[in-house]
Design a protein around this motif. Structure first.
Motif, PDB file in Angstrom:
ATOM      1  N   ILE A  68       0.838  -1.209   0.000  1.00 24.35           N
ATOM      2  CA  ILE A  68       0.000   0.000   0.000  1.00 24.35           C
ATOM      3  C   ILE A  68       0.868   1.252   0.000  1.00 24.35           C
ATOM      4  O   ILE A  68       0.629   2.209  -0.759  1.00 24.35           O
ATOM      5  CB  ILE A  68      -0.949  -0.011   1.213  1.00 24.35           C
ATOM      6  N   THR A  69       1.897   1.265   0.844  1.00 18.64           N
ATOM      7  CA  THR A  69       2.777   2.440   0.915  1.00 18.64           C
ATOM      8  C   THR A  69       3.461   2.706  -0.414  1.00 18.64           C
ATOM      9  O   THR A  69       3.486   3.838  -0.917  1.00 18.64           O
ATOM     10  CB  THR A  69       3.826   2.234   2.014  1.00 18.64           C
ATOM     11  N   LEU A  70       4.019   1.661  -1.015  1.00 16.00           N
ATOM     12  CA  LEU A  70       4.733   1.840  -2.278  1.00 16.00           C
ATOM     13  C   LEU A  70       3.781   2.208  -3.412  1.00 16.00           C
ATOM     14  O   LEU A  70       4.158   2.970  -4.307  1.00 16.00           O
ATOM     15  CB  LEU A  70       5.507   0.566  -2.616  1.00 16.00           C
ATOM     16  N   PHE A  71       2.564   1.681  -3.386  1.00 12.46           N
ATOM     17  CA  PHE A  71       1.590   2.038  -4.414  1.00 12.46           C
ATOM     18  C   PHE A  71       1.247   3.523  -4.328  1.00 12.46           C
ATOM     19  O   PHE A  71       1.207   4.228  -5.357  1.00 12.46           O
ATOM     20  CB  PHE A  71       0.333   1.193  -4.276  1.00 12.46           C
ATOM     21  N   VAL A  72       1.023   4.006  -3.109  1.00 13.25           N
ATOM     22  CA  VAL A  72       0.683   5.425  -2.934  1.00 13.25           C
ATOM     23  C   VAL A  72       1.839   6.299  -3.395  1.00 13.25           C
ATOM     24  O   VAL A  72       1.646   7.287  -4.135  1.00 13.25           O
ATOM     25  CB  VAL A  72       0.334   5.710  -1.457  1.00 13.25           C
ATOM     26  N   PHE A  73       3.063   5.959  -2.992  1.00 18.34           N
ATOM     27  CA  PHE A  73       4.215   6.769  -3.397  1.00 18.34           C
ATOM     28  C   PHE A  73       4.437   6.710  -4.906  1.00 18.34           C
ATOM     29  O   PHE A  73       4.847   7.703  -5.523  1.00 18.34           O
ATOM     30  CB  PHE A  73       5.467   6.295  -2.668  1.00 18.34           C
ATOM     31  N   SER A  74       4.178   5.556  -5.512  1.00 23.73           N
ATOM     32  CA  SER A  74       4.352   5.426  -6.960  1.00 23.73           C
ATOM     33  C   SER A  74       3.369   6.321  -7.705  1.00 23.73           C
ATOM     34  O   SER A  74       3.739   7.022  -8.667  1.00 23.73           O
ATOM     35  CB  SER A  74       4.173   3.970  -7.387  1.00 23.73           C
ATOM     36  N   VAL A  75       2.115   6.308  -7.280  1.00 24.42           N
ATOM     37  CA  VAL A  75       1.103   7.141  -7.935  1.00 24.42           C
ATOM     38  C   VAL A  75       1.439   8.615  -7.753  1.00 24.42           C
ATOM     39  O   VAL A  75       1.365   9.416  -8.707  1.00 24.42           O
ATOM     40  CB  VAL A  75      -0.296   6.810  -7.390  1.00 24.42           C
ATOM     41  N   LEU A  76       1.832   8.994  -6.540  1.00 22.29           N
ATOM     42  CA  LEU A  76       2.188  10.399  -6.301  1.00 22.29           C
ATOM     43  C   LEU A  76       3.392  10.810  -7.145  1.00 22.29           C
ATOM     44  O   LEU A  76       3.436  11.927  -7.686  1.00 22.29           O
ATOM     45  CB  LEU A  76       2.493  10.616  -4.814  1.00 22.29           C
ATOM     46  N   SER A  77       4.374   9.903  -7.278  1.00 16.68           N
ATOM     47  CA  SER A  77       5.555  10.223  -8.072  1.00 16.68           C
ATOM     48  C   SER A  77       5.200  10.430  -9.538  1.00 16.68           C
ATOM     49  O   SER A  77       5.717  11.337 -10.197  1.00 16.68           O
ATOM     50  CB  SER A  77       6.599   9.119  -7.930  1.00 16.68           C
ATOM     51  N   LEU A  78       4.284   9.613 -10.055  1.00 17.27           N
ATOM     52  CA  LEU A  78       3.851   9.780 -11.439  1.00 17.27           C
ATOM     53  C   LEU A  78       3.088  11.092 -11.625  1.00 17.27           C
ATOM     54  O   LEU A  78       3.238  11.774 -12.641  1.00 17.27           O
ATOM     55  CB  LEU A  78       2.977   8.601 -11.853  1.00 17.27           C
ATOM     56  N   VAL A  79       2.282  11.463 -10.623  1.00 15.03           N
ATOM     57  CA  VAL A  79       1.554  12.731 -10.703  1.00 15.03           C
ATOM     58  C   VAL A  79       2.526  13.910 -10.654  1.00 15.03           C
ATOM     59  O   VAL A  79       2.376  14.898 -11.385  1.00 15.03           O
ATOM     60  CB  VAL A  79       0.526  12.827  -9.564  1.00 15.03           C
ATOM     61  N   PHE A  80       3.570  13.763  -9.828  1.00 13.67           N
ATOM     62  CA  PHE A  80       4.530  14.858  -9.668  1.00 13.67           C
ATOM     63  C   PHE A  80       5.405  15.056 -10.898  1.00 13.67           C
ATOM     64  O   PHE A  80       6.111  16.067 -10.996  1.00 13.67           O
ATOM     65  CB  PHE A  80       5.425  14.593  -8.452  1.00 13.67           C
ATOM     66  N   ILE A  81       5.391  14.070 -11.837  1.00  9.63           N
ATOM     67  CA  ILE A  81       6.175  14.251 -13.060  1.00  9.63           C
ATOM     68  C   ILE A  81       5.690  15.484 -13.817  1.00  9.63           C
ATOM     69  O   ILE A  81       6.479  16.213 -14.443  1.00  9.63           O
ATOM     70  CB  ILE A  81       6.084  12.989 -13.942  1.00  9.63           C
ATOM     71  N   VAL A  82       4.387  15.727 -13.773  1.00 11.57           N
ATOM     72  CA  VAL A  82       3.830  16.911 -14.449  1.00 11.57           C
ATOM     73  C   VAL A  82       4.434  18.185 -13.868  1.00 11.57           C
ATOM     74  O   VAL A  82       4.685  19.167 -14.579  1.00 11.57           O
ATOM     75  CB  VAL A  82       2.297  16.921 -14.313  1.00 11.57           C
ATOM     76  N   LEU A  83       4.717  18.170 -12.560  1.00 15.10           N
ATOM     77  CA  LEU A  83       5.290  19.346 -11.896  1.00 15.10           C
ATOM     78  C   LEU A  83       6.812  19.377 -11.971  1.00 15.10           C
ATOM     79  O   LEU A  83       7.431  20.347 -11.545  1.00 15.10           O
ATOM     80  CB  LEU A  83       4.856  19.372 -10.421  1.00 15.10           C
ATOM     81  N   GLY A  84       7.409  18.304 -12.496  1.00 15.34           N
ATOM     82  CA  GLY A  84       8.868  18.244 -12.591  1.00 15.34           C
ATOM     83  C   GLY A  84       9.520  17.547 -11.431  1.00 15.34           C
ATOM     84  O   GLY A  84      10.636  17.025 -11.548  1.00 15.34           O
ATOM     85  N   LEU A  85       8.869  17.495 -10.275  1.00 13.62           N
ATOM     86  CA  LEU A  85       9.454  16.851  -9.102  1.00 13.62           C
ATOM     87  C   LEU A  85       9.546  15.339  -9.286  1.00 13.62           C
ATOM     88  O   LEU A  85      10.476  14.699  -8.786  1.00 13.62           O
ATOM     89  CB  LEU A  85       8.622  17.188  -7.858  1.00 13.62           C
ATOM     90  N   GLY A  86       8.609  14.788 -10.029  1.00  9.92           N
ATOM     91  CA  GLY A  86       8.606  13.344 -10.240  1.00  9.92           C
ATOM     92  C   GLY A  86       9.803  12.829 -10.999  1.00  9.92           C
ATOM     93  O   GLY A  86      10.159  11.652 -10.915  1.00  9.92           O
ATOM     94  N   LEU A  87      10.466  13.708 -11.777  1.00 12.92           N
ATOM     95  CA  LEU A  87      11.674  13.286 -12.485  1.00 12.92           C
ATOM     96  C   LEU A  87      12.759  12.862 -11.508  1.00 12.92           C
ATOM     97  O   LEU A  87      13.580  11.994 -11.801  1.00 12.92           O
ATOM     98  CB  LEU A  87      12.183  14.421 -13.376  1.00 12.92           C
TER      99      LEU A  87
END
Length: 426
Positions: free
Chosen positions: A25-44
């Motif tokens: 659950i923890t890794l799934f949440v962080f993975s989704v947030l990381s993919l969303v943050f790609i739009v903001l540049g932080l996800g890179l």
């Protein structure tokens, strides 16, 4: 044994429940947030780290499946090439490679599935025996304080309101314990089968990896062949060719001196004869380096025995082969063994070497063990990388176990099929 296996499966089911709840659950949440943050540049920046954590978690589950359930789950990940660019450009390139790898998206799907189906299967692997034991606890009188305080207690489908119903609950619990002896290991296996369904490489991934490996080994084979041709040309130019040219010049001089100075002509003939013998010996050594005659005539077994006799170190040879193999396979195996034995003699400081060559399970297997100082590594520049490339052309493998202080074991394997030795075949 069956009861012991069921108890083990129950404990493992409890561990898997905890790992599924916390890890997946923890890794799934962080993975989704990381993919969303790609739009903001932080996800890179975060995506490579989150992906590394997800892959570490998935690899741990793969190892657990092998240890706990005997289910092998290969890794499907594409290897990362060396990225020449640094800074933001390198981060963007690495993130792009991660997102282009289908295994990254399958890991994300597995995390989501593991939260639901994986947790439920782990729960069923755990619940039968503990819940069955709870029925026995109810029969011991635990129900009385609950009922006397105005509460109610249900066990499965049995309302526990008296000692009779408590005893009935105990019987149901006993049935659940018996059921758990058979069901808990099955649900544990089911949990890991779900993992294998999403963590193992798909046929498309296997085919892609196969094509990439064949492309690499083809390039390595071409490079090795070109290097071998250059070596042959160099040896011919510097050795036999030079001696033959000198011998031709000597024969011309002898022709001019044979009537004027017969004594000197005889002396030069003797020198020419010695040069011809040395040129012939060099040519034979060169041919032996290309394809040893004993290998062509007698096969791999006798060839490695003859090779062991020529080594400076004492080599104990154990060969058990069902027959001959295709010439390219025998040649690759012979020169791989020769290179490893030479490395042992030059670099290991060993006093003795053991060579084992046998055929099993559709593969020719060779193991070279020495009692030297250890520390051998494919990155050490000792020719092991060349052996790995030579075997790779046949889908072969090279494995090294060489702890500091020794001993060193180099294991090589070439998938192949033998054919029985025939009198009409060399």
């Amino acid at each position: 044994m069956r009861v012991r296996n069921a108890l083990t499966a129950t404990a493992q089911g409890f561990a898997l429940m905890f790992i599924t709840l916390v890890g997946s659950i923890t890794l799934f949440v962080f993975s989704v947030l990381s993919l969303v943050f790609i739009v903001l540049g932080l996800g890179l920046i975060t995506t490579p780290y989150v992906t590394a954590a997800v892959r570490g978690h998935a690899n741990w589950r793969r190892r657990t499946a092998a240890r706990w359930a005997g289910i092998t789950i290969p890794e499907p990940y594409r290897p990362f090439p060396e990225l020449p660019r640094r800074g933001l450009a390198g981060v963007v390139e690495r993130t792009t490679l991660i997102l282009k790898d289908p295994a990254s998206w399958r890991d994300l799907l597995w995390l989501f599935t593991d939260m639901i189906a994986g947790f439920v299967l782990a729960l069923f692997a755990f619940m039968f025996i503990p819940y069955g034991l709870y029925g026995s606890v109810l029969a011991a009188g635990v129900w009385e304080p609950i009922v006397n305080s105005g509460g109610s207690e249900w066990y499965a489908f049995v309302p526990v309101t008296s000692q009779y119903t408590a005893n009935l609950a105990a019987l149901v619990g006993l049935g659940l314990i018996v059921l758990g002896v058979f069901a808990s290991p099955a649900f544990r296996q089911g949990h890991f089968y779900v993992c294998r369904g999403l963590l193992a490489p798909t046929p498309q991934m296997v085919l892609t990896a196969r094509v990439e490996r064949l492309t690499t080994t083809r390039h390595d084979a071409v490079d090795s062949s070109a290097a071998e041709l250059r070596r042959i040309e160099r040896d011919l130019h510097d050795g036999a060719q030079a001696r033959l040219v000198a011998m031709g010049m000597s024969l011309g001089t002898i022709e001019a001196l044979i009537e004027k100075d017969p004594q000197r002509a005889k002396k030069m003939l003797s020198m020419a004869r010695a040069n011809s013998a040395e040129a012939l010996a060099e040519l034979r050594d060169l041919v032996r380096g290309i394809h040893p005659p004993v290998l062509a005539e007698r096969g791999l077994g006798d060839a490695v025995r003859a090779l062991a006799l020529r080594m400076a170190l004492p080599v104990e040879v154990d060969v058990e082969l069902p027959g001959r193999f295709e010439e390219p396979v025998e040649s690759a195996a012979y020169f791989a063994i020769s290179e490893v034995l030479t490395n042992a003699a030059k670099h290991s400081g060993a006093r003795r070497v053991w060579l084992d060559v046998h055929y099993a399970d559709g593969a020719l297997r060779m193991a070279v063990t020495d009692n030297g100082k250890g520390g051998a590594d494919t990155a050490g520049g000792t020719g092991l990388t060349g052996i790995e490339r030579r075997l790779g052309a046949f889908d072969g493998l090279l494995a090294i176990s060489s702890p500091a202080g020794g001993p060193t074991m180099v294991t090589m394997e070439i998938p192949c099929q033998p054919f029985p030795a025939r009198a009409d075949r060399p």
